[in-house]
Design an enzyme around this catalytic site. Structure first.
Site, PDB file in Angstrom:
ATOM      1  N   ASP A   9      -7.934   1.352  -6.848  1.00 55.63           N
ATOM      2  CA  ASP A   9      -7.249   0.514  -5.886  1.00 55.63           C
ATOM      3  C   ASP A   9      -8.307   0.099  -4.851  1.00 55.63           C
ATOM      4  O   ASP A   9      -9.419   0.648  -4.826  1.00 55.63           O
ATOM      5  CB  ASP A   9      -6.107   1.313  -5.247  1.00 55.63           C
ATOM      6  CG  ASP A   9      -5.398   0.558  -4.141  1.00 55.63           C
ATOM      7  OD1 ASP A   9      -5.204  -0.663  -4.293  1.00 55.63           O
ATOM      8  OD2 ASP A   9      -5.056   1.185  -3.130  1.00 55.63           O
ATOM      9  N   ASP A  11      -7.455  -1.321  -1.053  1.00 54.89           N
ATOM     10  CA  ASP A  11      -7.060  -0.977   0.311  1.00 54.89           C
ATOM     11  C   ASP A  11      -6.769   0.513   0.446  1.00 54.89           C
ATOM     12  O   ASP A  11      -6.007   1.088  -0.339  1.00 54.89           O
ATOM     13  CB  ASP A  11      -5.810  -1.765   0.723  1.00 54.89           C
ATOM     14  CG  ASP A  11      -6.080  -3.255   0.836  1.00 54.89           C
ATOM     15  OD1 ASP A  11      -7.187  -3.623   1.265  1.00 54.89           O
ATOM     16  OD2 ASP A  11      -5.190  -4.059   0.491  1.00 54.89           O
ATOM     17  N   ASP A  95      -3.573  -5.011  -4.810  1.00 49.24           N
ATOM     18  CA  ASP A  95      -2.647  -6.022  -4.306  1.00 49.24           C
ATOM     19  C   ASP A  95      -3.224  -6.751  -3.093  1.00 49.24           C
ATOM     20  O   ASP A  95      -2.486  -7.354  -2.316  1.00 49.24           O
ATOM     21  CB  ASP A  95      -1.300  -5.359  -3.946  1.00 49.24           C
ATOM     22  CG  ASP A  95      -0.190  -6.370  -3.734  1.00 49.24           C
ATOM     23  OD1 ASP A  95      -0.341  -7.516  -4.198  1.00 49.24           O
ATOM     24  OD2 ASP A  95       0.826  -6.034  -3.095  1.00 49.24           O
ATOM     25  N   ASP A 182      -3.618   4.918  -3.489  1.00 48.95           N
ATOM     26  CA  ASP A 182      -2.953   5.537  -2.340  1.00 48.95           C
ATOM     27  C   ASP A 182      -1.525   5.072  -2.129  1.00 48.95           C
ATOM     28  O   ASP A 182      -0.700   5.808  -1.603  1.00 48.95           O
ATOM     29  CB  ASP A 182      -3.738   5.219  -1.050  1.00 48.95           C
ATOM     30  CG  ASP A 182      -3.569   3.764  -0.650  1.00 48.95           C
ATOM     31  OD1 ASP A 182      -2.791   3.490   0.291  1.00 48.95           O
ATOM     32  OD2 ASP A 182      -4.171   2.894  -1.286  1.00 48.95           O
TER      33      ASP A 182
END
Length: 240
Positions: A9, A11, A95, A182
Protein backbone atom coordinates in the site's frame (compact mmCIF):
# COMPACT_ATOMS: atom_id res chain seq x y z
CA UNK A 1 13.93 -14.08 -4.72
CA UNK A 2 12.29 -14.44 -8.12
CA UNK A 3 9.36 -16.35 -6.64
CA UNK A 4 8.30 -13.61 -4.22
CA UNK A 5 5.93 -10.75 -5.01
CA UNK A 6 5.76 -7.94 -2.45
CA UNK A 7 2.71 -5.67 -2.65
CA UNK A 8 2.83 -2.34 -0.83
CA UNK A 9 0.00 0.00 0.00
CA UNK A 10 1.20 3.62 -0.25
CA UNK A 11 -0.52 5.95 2.23
CA UNK A 12 0.55 5.28 5.83
CA UNK A 13 2.59 2.31 4.62
CA UNK A 14 5.32 3.56 2.27
CA UNK A 15 4.85 7.14 3.45
CA UNK A 16 3.80 7.84 7.01
CA UNK A 17 0.77 10.01 6.16
CA UNK A 18 -2.23 10.03 3.86
CA UNK A 19 -0.96 11.74 0.71
CA UNK A 20 -4.35 13.29 -0.10
CA UNK A 21 -4.69 14.89 3.32
CA UNK A 22 -1.04 15.93 3.24
CA UNK A 23 -1.50 17.84 -0.03
CA UNK A 24 -4.83 19.34 1.03
CA UNK A 25 -3.41 20.60 4.33
CA UNK A 26 -0.10 21.68 2.80
CA UNK A 27 -1.84 23.83 0.18
CA UNK A 28 -4.29 25.40 2.59
CA UNK A 29 -7.47 23.66 1.42
CA UNK A 30 -8.45 21.94 4.66
CA UNK A 31 -11.55 24.05 5.29
CA UNK A 32 -12.85 23.46 1.76
CA UNK A 33 -12.08 19.75 2.09
CA UNK A 34 -14.08 19.49 5.32
CA UNK A 35 -17.00 21.32 3.74
CA UNK A 36 -17.12 19.13 0.62
CA UNK A 37 -16.34 15.79 2.30
CA UNK A 38 -19.99 14.90 3.15
CA UNK A 39 -21.16 15.69 -0.38
CA UNK A 40 -19.20 13.35 -2.65
CA UNK A 41 -17.08 10.16 -2.78
CA UNK A 42 -13.46 10.52 -1.63
CA UNK A 43 -11.89 10.00 -5.04
CA UNK A 44 -14.21 12.57 -6.64
CA UNK A 45 -13.50 14.95 -3.78
CA UNK A 46 -9.74 14.91 -4.34
CA UNK A 47 -10.21 15.56 -8.07
CA UNK A 48 -12.55 18.45 -7.24
CA UNK A 49 -10.05 19.92 -4.79
CA UNK A 50 -7.27 19.78 -7.38
CA UNK A 51 -9.53 21.86 -9.61
CA UNK A 52 -10.22 24.37 -6.85
CA UNK A 53 -6.53 24.70 -6.04
CA UNK A 54 -5.72 25.18 -9.71
CA UNK A 55 -8.33 27.94 -9.90
CA UNK A 56 -6.61 29.63 -6.96
CA UNK A 57 -3.34 29.69 -8.88
CA UNK A 58 -1.71 26.63 -7.37
CA UNK A 59 0.49 24.84 -9.88
CA UNK A 60 1.45 21.23 -10.43
CA UNK A 61 4.87 22.15 -9.06
CA UNK A 62 3.24 23.37 -5.83
CA UNK A 63 1.55 19.98 -5.44
CA UNK A 64 4.80 18.14 -6.15
CA UNK A 65 6.78 20.29 -3.70
CA UNK A 66 4.37 19.39 -0.90
CA UNK A 67 4.56 15.69 -1.76
CA UNK A 68 8.37 15.71 -1.71
CA UNK A 69 8.39 16.64 1.98
CA UNK A 70 5.87 13.97 3.01
CA UNK A 71 7.40 11.98 5.89
CA UNK A 72 8.77 8.55 5.04
CA UNK A 73 10.38 6.19 7.55
CA UNK A 74 13.96 5.34 6.54
CA UNK A 75 13.33 1.76 7.65
CA UNK A 76 10.60 1.45 5.04
CA UNK A 77 13.00 2.80 2.41
CA UNK A 78 15.59 0.26 3.55
CA UNK A 79 13.03 -2.56 3.37
CA UNK A 80 12.05 -1.64 -0.19
CA UNK A 81 15.65 -1.50 -1.34
CA UNK A 82 16.54 -4.74 0.43
CA UNK A 83 13.61 -6.65 -1.06
CA UNK A 84 14.41 -5.29 -4.52
CA UNK A 85 18.08 -6.21 -4.21
CA UNK A 86 17.06 -9.76 -3.31
CA UNK A 87 15.18 -10.04 -6.60
CA UNK A 88 11.62 -9.71 -5.32
CA UNK A 89 8.96 -8.36 -7.64
CA UNK A 90 7.67 -5.20 -5.92
CA UNK A 91 4.32 -3.62 -6.73
CA UNK A 92 2.21 -0.77 -5.36
CA UNK A 93 -1.52 -1.21 -4.75
CA UNK A 94 -2.98 2.04 -3.50
CA UNK A 95 -6.11 4.17 -3.41
CA UNK A 96 -4.00 7.33 -3.81
CA UNK A 97 -3.22 8.33 -7.41
CA UNK A 98 -0.41 7.89 -9.89
CA UNK A 99 0.94 11.44 -9.79
CA UNK A 100 1.21 11.50 -5.99
CA UNK A 101 2.86 8.08 -5.82
CA UNK A 102 5.31 8.58 -8.67
CA UNK A 103 6.32 12.01 -7.35
CA UNK A 104 7.23 10.58 -3.94
CA UNK A 105 8.95 7.46 -5.29
CA UNK A 106 10.98 9.51 -7.77
CA UNK A 107 12.05 11.92 -5.04
CA UNK A 108 13.40 9.11 -2.86
CA UNK A 109 14.94 7.16 -5.73
CA UNK A 110 12.56 4.24 -5.29
CA UNK A 111 10.48 4.22 -8.44
CA UNK A 112 12.81 1.82 -10.20
CA UNK A 113 12.29 -0.72 -7.43
CA UNK A 114 8.65 -1.24 -8.44
CA UNK A 115 7.53 -3.15 -11.51
CA UNK A 116 3.93 -1.98 -11.31
CA UNK A 117 1.81 0.77 -9.73
CA UNK A 118 -1.87 -0.03 -9.34
CA UNK A 119 -3.80 3.06 -8.32
CA UNK A 120 -6.28 5.71 -9.43
CA UNK A 121 -5.13 7.14 -12.78
CA UNK A 122 -4.21 10.79 -13.09
CA UNK A 123 -3.24 13.16 -15.87
CA UNK A 124 -2.55 16.84 -16.42
CA UNK A 125 -5.08 18.50 -18.71
CA UNK A 126 -4.44 21.21 -21.30
CA UNK A 127 -4.81 23.91 -18.65
CA UNK A 128 -2.15 22.35 -16.41
CA UNK A 129 -4.70 21.09 -13.89
CA UNK A 130 -4.21 17.69 -12.27
CA UNK A 131 -7.15 15.37 -12.94
CA UNK A 132 -7.74 12.23 -10.90
CA UNK A 133 -10.05 9.48 -12.10
CA UNK A 134 -11.34 6.40 -10.26
CA UNK A 135 -9.50 3.12 -10.77
CA UNK A 136 -12.87 1.47 -11.24
CA UNK A 137 -15.62 3.50 -12.92
CA UNK A 138 -18.21 2.97 -10.22
CA UNK A 139 -20.58 5.43 -11.89
CA UNK A 140 -20.91 3.02 -14.82
CA UNK A 141 -20.63 -0.37 -13.09
CA UNK A 142 -20.09 -1.16 -9.38
CA UNK A 143 -17.18 -3.49 -8.66
CA UNK A 144 -19.55 -5.74 -6.67
CA UNK A 145 -17.00 -6.75 -4.05
CA UNK A 146 -19.69 -7.17 -1.41
CA UNK A 147 -17.32 -7.18 1.55
CA UNK A 148 -18.23 -3.67 2.67
CA UNK A 149 -14.71 -2.44 3.41
CA UNK A 150 -13.72 -1.48 -0.16
CA UNK A 151 -14.34 2.06 -1.48
CA UNK A 152 -16.53 2.28 -4.61
CA UNK A 153 -13.62 3.26 -6.85
CA UNK A 154 -11.30 0.36 -5.98
CA UNK A 155 -11.56 -3.20 -4.71
CA UNK A 156 -7.96 -4.08 -3.87
CA UNK A 157 -8.92 -7.73 -3.54
CA UNK A 158 -9.93 -7.85 -7.18
CA UNK A 159 -6.75 -6.05 -8.22
CA UNK A 160 -4.63 -8.48 -6.19
CA UNK A 161 -6.42 -11.39 -7.87
CA UNK A 162 -5.51 -9.94 -11.27
CA UNK A 163 -1.89 -9.43 -10.19
CA UNK A 164 -1.61 -13.04 -9.02
CA UNK A 165 -3.07 -14.34 -12.27
CA UNK A 166 -0.72 -12.15 -14.30
CA UNK A 167 2.52 -13.11 -12.54
CA UNK A 168 1.58 -16.78 -12.52
CA UNK A 169 0.88 -16.69 -16.26
CA UNK A 170 4.40 -15.38 -16.92
CA UNK A 171 6.10 -18.72 -16.20
CA UNK A 172 3.36 -20.94 -14.80
CA UNK A 173 4.94 -21.02 -11.34
CA UNK A 174 2.99 -20.09 -8.23
CA UNK A 175 4.45 -17.10 -6.42
CA UNK A 176 4.60 -16.29 -2.72
CA UNK A 177 2.92 -12.98 -1.94
CA UNK A 178 3.75 -10.58 0.87
CA UNK A 179 1.22 -7.79 1.39
CA UNK A 180 1.79 -4.65 3.48
CA UNK A 181 -1.04 -2.26 4.29
CA UNK A 182 -2.84 -0.28 6.94
CA UNK A 183 -6.35 0.73 5.88
CA UNK A 184 -9.73 -0.95 5.77
CA UNK A 185 -9.34 -1.23 1.99
CA UNK A 186 -6.37 -3.57 2.59
CA UNK A 187 -8.59 -6.09 4.37
CA UNK A 188 -10.17 -7.52 1.21
CA UNK A 189 -6.83 -8.48 -0.38
CA UNK A 190 -5.69 -9.98 2.92
CA UNK A 191 -8.56 -12.47 2.65
CA UNK A 192 -7.37 -13.48 -0.83
CA UNK A 193 -3.86 -14.42 0.25
CA UNK A 194 -2.97 -18.13 0.34
CA UNK A 195 -1.40 -20.26 3.08
CA UNK A 196 2.12 -19.78 1.78
CA UNK A 197 1.69 -15.98 1.73
CA UNK A 198 2.38 -13.37 4.41
CA UNK A 199 0.11 -10.53 5.48
CA UNK A 200 1.88 -7.62 7.18
CA UNK A 201 -0.77 -5.26 8.59
CA UNK A 202 0.23 -2.05 10.33
CA UNK A 203 -0.61 -2.61 13.97
CA UNK A 204 -3.14 -0.23 15.49
CA UNK A 205 -4.59 0.75 12.09
CA UNK A 206 -7.97 -0.25 10.57
CA UNK A 207 -6.78 -3.36 8.71
CA UNK A 208 -5.22 -4.71 11.91
CA UNK A 209 -8.47 -4.15 13.81
CA UNK A 210 -10.47 -5.94 11.10
CA UNK A 211 -8.09 -8.90 11.11
CA UNK A 212 -8.25 -9.14 14.91
CA UNK A 213 -12.06 -9.34 14.83
CA UNK A 214 -11.84 -12.78 13.25
CA UNK A 215 -8.24 -13.85 12.53
CA UNK A 216 -9.39 -17.30 11.44
CA UNK A 217 -10.72 -15.87 8.19
CA UNK A 218 -7.19 -15.34 6.86
CA UNK A 219 -5.21 -18.18 5.34
CA UNK A 220 -1.95 -16.23 5.16
CA UNK A 221 0.49 -16.00 8.04
CA UNK A 222 0.02 -12.64 9.78
CA UNK A 223 3.02 -10.57 10.86
CA UNK A 224 2.06 -7.10 12.13
CA UNK A 225 4.44 -4.18 12.08
CA UNK A 226 4.40 -0.73 13.63
CA UNK A 227 6.65 2.28 13.99
CA UNK A 228 9.21 0.36 16.05
CA UNK A 229 12.73 0.90 14.79
CA UNK A 230 13.97 -1.89 12.57
CA UNK A 231 10.75 -3.93 12.56
CA UNK A 232 9.79 -3.66 8.91
CA UNK A 233 13.28 -3.57 7.40
CA UNK A 234 14.28 -6.69 9.35
CA UNK A 235 11.06 -8.68 8.95
CA UNK A 236 10.46 -8.16 5.24
CA UNK A 237 13.88 -9.30 3.95
CA UNK A 238 13.65 -12.29 6.30
CA UNK A 239 10.38 -13.44 4.72
CA UNK A 240 11.76 -13.09 1.22
Amino acid sequence: MAGVVVVFDFDKTIIDVDSNNWVVDGLGATELFDRLLPTMPWNTLIDTLMGELHAQGRTLRDVADVLRIAPIDPHVVAAIRAAHSLGCDLKVLSDANRFFIETVLDHHGLRGCFSEINTNPSHVDADGRLRIAPHHDFHATPHDCGLGTCPPNMCKGQVLHRIRASVTAEDGARKRFIYLGDGSGDYCPSLRLAREDFMMPRKGYPVWDLICENPGLLQAEVHPWSDSKGVIDKKLPHFT
